[in-house]
Design a protein around this motif. Structure first.
Motif, short mmCIF file in Angstrom:
data_model
loop_
_atom_site.label_atom_id
_atom_site.label_comp_id
_atom_site.label_asym_id
_atom_site.label_seq_id
_atom_site.Cartn_x
_atom_site.Cartn_y
_atom_site.Cartn_z
N LYS A 198 0.91 -1.35 -0.27
CA LYS A 198 -0.09 0.12 0.02
C LYS A 198 0.97 1.35 0.09
N GLU B 277 2.14 1.75 -3.55
CA GLU B 277 1.15 2.33 -4.35
C GLU B 277 0.87 3.75 -4.18
N GLN B 278 1.00 4.24 -2.81
CA GLN B 278 0.60 5.57 -2.56
C GLN B 278 2.05 6.67 -3.08
#
Length: 171
Positions: free
Chosen positions: A118, A121-122
């Protein structure tokens, strides 16, 4: 300027960062000159080479940002949420931090883009939002952050100084 503000500016490595930016910009300028002399800078690896030096600049800026946050006493999340923006959803400091992380970790992502964490992805999302490009994300992000003046890491300094002014007023 209060004593704490003076200490913050003194303790953090502004002069080293400026010096490194000048060295990186000299190299970027040399690469730009070589790009102007060729018909296919991409095949010759010149665009990748420029991207490499831009990435180093973002890492140096990240180091300065971390120093400022550490010595200011502010929480990292709070410090990263204030300051200039070139995209409504991403502060410039947050974009710089993401760009540094992108440069440091991009090679890890090549094999399994569909299995990114995550956090990764950020990072990609922030870089993509500000760079507004599918290629040479870091050079395009730098160009956007620097008001389209050109690709020079020293152009980050006014925005970083503006952010530090805000940090100093809050610490």
């Amino acid at each position: 300027m209060t004593g704490k503000q003076s200490i913050l500016r003194t303790v953090c490595s502004f002069s080293y960062t400026e010096e490194l930016f000048a060295l990186l910009d000299q190299k970027i300028s040399e690469i730009e000159h070589a790009i102007a002399q060729t018909n296919d800078p991409d095949s010759e690896g010149l665009l990748d080479q420029a991207e490499y030096y831009v990435g180093l600049g973002f890492v140096a800026a990240q180091r300065l940002i971390v120093e400022v946050v550490s010595f200011s006493g502010l929480e990292k999340g709070s410090a990263f949420s204030i300051g200039p923006r070139h995209h409504p959803d991403v502060t410039d400091v947050s974009a710089i931090n993401a760009a540094a992380n992108y440069w440091k970790h991009e090679a890890e992502w090549w094999q399994e883009l569909d299995k990114l964490s995550k956090r990764s992805e950020q990072t990609l999302e922030k870089v993509s939002l500000v760079s507004d490009s599918d290629h040479y994300h870091l050079s395009n992000l730098l160009y956007a952050l620097c008001e389209r003046q050109g690709v020079r890491v020293a152009y980050l300094l006014p925005g970083l100084n503006q952010w530090v002014d805000i940090i100093e007023s809050k610490s």
